[in-house]
Design a protein around this motif. Sequence first.
Motif, PDB file in Angstrom:
ATOM      1  N   PHE A 135      -2.217   8.231 -23.525  1.00  0.00           N
ATOM      2  CA  PHE A 135      -3.492   7.657 -23.127  1.00  0.00           C
ATOM      3  C   PHE A 135      -3.486   7.326 -21.632  1.00  0.00           C
ATOM      4  CE2 PHE A 135      -7.139   4.844 -23.153  1.00  0.00           C
ATOM      5  CZ  PHE A 135      -7.927   5.338 -24.192  1.00  0.00           C
ATOM      6  N   LYS A 173      -9.125  11.443 -25.125  1.00  0.00           N
ATOM      7  CA  LYS A 173      -8.830  10.056 -25.489  1.00  0.00           C
ATOM      8  C   LYS A 173      -9.510   9.687 -26.812  1.00  0.00           C
ATOM      9  CE  LYS A 173      -9.992   8.091 -21.541  1.00  0.00           C
ATOM     10  NZ  LYS A 173     -10.178   7.028 -20.526  1.00  0.00           N
ATOM     11  N   GLU A 229      -5.790   8.712 -18.598  1.00  0.00           N
ATOM     12  CA  GLU A 229      -6.503   7.798 -17.705  1.00  0.00           C
ATOM     13  C   GLU A 229      -6.204   8.139 -16.238  1.00  0.00           C
ATOM     14  OE1 GLU A 229      -9.249   5.221 -16.716  1.00  0.00           O
ATOM     15  OE2 GLU A 229      -8.774   5.778 -18.784  1.00  0.00           O
TER      16      GLU A 229
END
Length: 227
Positions: free
Chosen positions: A161, A60, A165
């Motif tokens: 992203f 990330k 996550e």
Amino acid sequence: MINIRNIRIGQRLTIGFGLVIALMVLLAGLALTRIQGLSRETTEIVDSTYPQTVTANRMKAHLNEISRSMLSVLVMSDDDQIKGELANIAKYEKLNVDLAAEVEKALPDEADKELLANLTKYRERSGKAQKAFVDLIQGGQKEEALTKFLFSVRSTHTKYFEALEQLNTRQNALMEAAGARSAETARNTTGFIIGLAGAIVAVSIGVAFFATRSITRPLTRAVKVAK
């Protein structure tokens, strides 16, 4: 059936202390088994689960660096600076590709296949969008590159992203589950150890009591006879 009163004092002591020793061995074996179980849980967290959260966070961070370099390129006019930012984009993309390969090797479970497939899909889409952006910049088409960034790169980066996550969420859930299992094992082990320790104490007291009676009762009778 053997009458315990007919067993000699030495044999009674041997049986009693043998029982105490057996219970102590059982206590030690139980403690060792439970400790090994806790060790396996801890090793799994330290060597596998936690490193994957670190890897996802690194990916990330690299993705954020790529986005920053793209935005910088759009406002820069110096060719050397632009080349430097494009080199950063290539560097961090290569790092993410390598880290993604590590994640795939570390997560072979069936439950992780969908998560990995999702991560791979958006990583590849993100890579294609980035390449198209870089090609436009190298071709001197900044306006087209801006449009590409706003309507293609940003959306793929967002999905990428989110996939990272999800990986983090999955690993955090695994760590919490392992922690809960370890806590449960610790509680059960504590109960078993306290129970066995109580049994050992009770048996030891019983052995001491009966051994004492085995010695004192004949002596008492002998004294009475002597009188």
